[in-house]
Scaffold this active site. Structure first.
Site, PDB file in Angstrom:
ATOM      1  N   THR A 180       0.877  -1.174   0.000  1.00  0.00           N
ATOM      2  CA  THR A 180       0.000   0.000   0.000  1.00  0.00           C
ATOM      3  C   THR A 180       0.909   1.217   0.000  1.00  0.00           C
ATOM      4  O   THR A 180       2.004   1.162   0.562  1.00  0.00           O
ATOM      5  CB  THR A 180      -0.850  -0.025   1.292  1.00  0.00           C
ATOM      6  OG1 THR A 180      -1.788  -1.070   1.183  1.00  0.00           O
ATOM      7  CG2 THR A 180      -1.562   1.293   1.538  1.00  0.00           C
ATOM      8  N   ARG A 212     -15.067  -5.836  -0.103  1.00  0.00           N
ATOM      9  CA  ARG A 212     -14.458  -5.425   1.166  1.00  0.00           C
ATOM     10  C   ARG A 212     -13.789  -4.049   1.025  1.00  0.00           C
ATOM     11  O   ARG A 212     -13.111  -3.781   0.040  1.00  0.00           O
ATOM     12  CB  ARG A 212     -13.434  -6.468   1.589  1.00  0.00           C
ATOM     13  CG  ARG A 212     -12.661  -6.115   2.877  1.00  0.00           C
ATOM     14  CD  ARG A 212     -11.298  -5.555   2.577  1.00  0.00           C
ATOM     15  NE  ARG A 212     -10.455  -5.455   3.755  1.00  0.00           N
ATOM     16  CZ  ARG A 212      -9.295  -4.807   3.793  1.00  0.00           C
ATOM     17  NH1 ARG A 212      -8.836  -4.213   2.718  1.00  0.00           N
ATOM     18  NH2 ARG A 212      -8.588  -4.754   4.896  1.00  0.00           N
ATOM     19  N   VAL A 213     -13.998  -3.200   2.004  1.00  0.00           N
ATOM     20  CA  VAL A 213     -13.331  -1.890   2.013  1.00  0.00           C
ATOM     21  C   VAL A 213     -12.365  -1.864   3.191  1.00  0.00           C
ATOM     22  O   VAL A 213     -12.736  -2.259   4.301  1.00  0.00           O
ATOM     23  CB  VAL A 213     -14.366  -0.741   2.142  1.00  0.00           C
ATOM     24  CG1 VAL A 213     -13.669   0.601   2.280  1.00  0.00           C
ATOM     25  CG2 VAL A 213     -15.305  -0.730   0.927  1.00  0.00           C
ATOM     26  N   GLY A 214     -11.141  -1.427   2.937  1.00  0.00           N
ATOM     27  CA  GLY A 214     -10.131  -1.380   4.000  1.00  0.00           C
ATOM     28  C   GLY A 214     -10.113  -0.045   4.715  1.00  0.00           C
ATOM     29  O   GLY A 214     -11.048   0.764   4.612  1.00  0.00           O
ATOM     30  N   ASP A 215      -9.020   0.198   5.416  1.00  0.00           N
ATOM     31  CA  ASP A 215      -8.899   1.420   6.222  1.00  0.00           C
ATOM     32  C   ASP A 215      -8.483   2.648   5.409  1.00  0.00           C
ATOM     33  O   ASP A 215      -8.789   3.782   5.789  1.00  0.00           O
ATOM     34  CB  ASP A 215      -7.874   1.210   7.337  1.00  0.00           C
ATOM     35  CG  ASP A 215      -6.496   0.848   6.784  1.00  0.00           C
ATOM     36  OD1 ASP A 215      -6.424  -0.004   5.874  1.00  0.00           O
ATOM     37  OD2 ASP A 215      -5.494   1.427   7.238  1.00  0.00           O
ATOM     38  N   THR A 257      -0.673   1.764   6.974  1.00  0.00           N
ATOM     39  CA  THR A 257      -0.612   0.546   6.162  1.00  0.00           C
ATOM     40  C   THR A 257      -0.580  -0.654   7.087  1.00  0.00           C
ATOM     41  O   THR A 257       0.020  -0.607   8.160  1.00  0.00           O
ATOM     42  CB  THR A 257       0.617   0.541   5.227  1.00  0.00           C
ATOM     43  OG1 THR A 257       0.658  -0.722   4.548  1.00  0.00           O
ATOM     44  CG2 THR A 257       1.930   0.752   5.972  1.00  0.00           C
TER      45      THR A 257
END
Ligand code: ASP
Length: 329
Positions: A187, A215-218, A238
């Site tokens: 990332t 899915r959605v990450g941070d 990250t």
């Protein structure tokens, strides 16, 4: 009463010392993901490739900051570079989902007015960070997702590509062989303190390898993987996104600095080695405050990272890059 006074005096002293010690005209920090692959560390050739890429990213940002460019322009230029480099898990080279597709997340935020934009799960916009910036500047919203975000990006005239543009021989290998154990890292993020004294943060990612589609990450969640407040910090994270969301890491760090007046390094360490580690949330972050103090802790074996800053007094530019524990100046 007396105790409170002593406590306040301690905070004031700490603030003065930190500001004096770090009198920097501008600062740029970049990361290319935490959890460095053994194959990179063990191969001088591969390490050299990563060092060269980190050097390019930091140099692009440093040159623009030197010219007095504002934070968002710098952050986007640096992240555009990373997004075009298949070594990293953003743009081309992004991690593949369990469905064999590419779904990208990105965010950008300005600390001077708390304006922010992000996109989640985009599949066609070549530079997701540019789409995030367009959300920030051209809409009344903070986050757009999926096809709506891609269509918006297209309407803004941003460059669009086929989803398979993001594939590389190495990511496609995981699809074919269905190997989950070898994670794709990388990332990317960039935070800056510009010459006007403003903070900006940006992050761009393909997310976790073999993540469930949808899915959605941070990274695109403002306050989790990306956050900027001139009175706190600019931060890009990250690592295992679910933990960074639960611990609201970006806002958590910024608020520690802003409200508790914790030094940035102490605050960042407490989160990365304390809060997050105890919950098996692995990863790291890069962060800078308005005085040019910065931190880049990580609780895994490494983090691709770089920093450059200009000392106000001497006019000297200091640059350092790192992959494992050591920073090379
Ligand atoms: N934080 C990213 C995510 O969870 C992945 C990473 O940084 O490697 O989507």
């Amino acid at each position: 009463m007396k105790k409170n006074l002593v406590w306040m005096l301690c905070i004031l002293l700490q603030m003065t010392l930190t500001a004096q010690a770090q009198d920097r005209e501008y600062v740029i920090l970049v990361h290319g993901g935490a959890g460095v692959l053994k194959s990179v560390v063990d191969s001088p050739e591969r390490s050299a490739q990563y060092y060269a890429a980190l050097d390019s990213a930091v140099s692009i940002g440093n040159a623009l900051l030197e010219q007095g460019k504002p934070g968002p322009e710098v952050v986007m230029a640096v992240i555009n570079y990373f997004e075009g480099n298949p070594l990293f898990n953003s743009g081309k080279g992004a991690a593949v989902t369990s469905a064999g597709t590419f779904e990208l997340d990105a965010a950008i935020m300005e600390g001077k007015d708390l304006t922010a934009g992000s996109v989640a799960g985009v599949k066609r916009v070549k530079h997701p960070i540019n789409a995030a910036y367009a959300v920030k500047t051209k809409t009344a919203h903070v986050m757009l997702s999926g096809e709506g975000a891609d269509t918006f990006a297209e309407q803004q005239g941003l460059e669009m590509v086929d989803n398979m543009y993001f594939a590389t021989p190495s990511t496609m290998k995981w699809v074919e062989q269905f190997k989950a154990e070898s994670k794709k890292n990388g990332t990317v993020g960039c935070v800056v303190l510009d010459k006007d004294g403003n903070l900006t943060a940006g992050t761009s990612t393909g997310g976790m390898l073999r993540k469930q589609w949808g899915r959605v990450g941070d990274a695109p969640v403002i306050g989790a993987g990306t956050y900027a407040d001139n009175e706190g910090v600019a931060v890009s994270c990250t690592g295992h996104g679910e933990y960074f969301i639960r611990h609201v890491v970006g806002y958590n760090l910024s608020t520690r600095v802003k409200m508790l007046h914790q030094p940035i390094e102490q605050a960042a360490n407490e989160i990365i080695f304390g809060e997050l580690n105890t919950n098996e949330g692995n990863g790291g972050l890069i962060a800078v405050d308005k005085n040019g103090n910065f931190a880049m802790p990580f609780n895994r074996d490494g983090m691709f990272r770089g920093v450059a800053y200009k000392e106000k007094k001497t006019g000297k530019v200091v640059k350092a890059l790192g992959i494992g524990k050591e920073l090379k100046y």
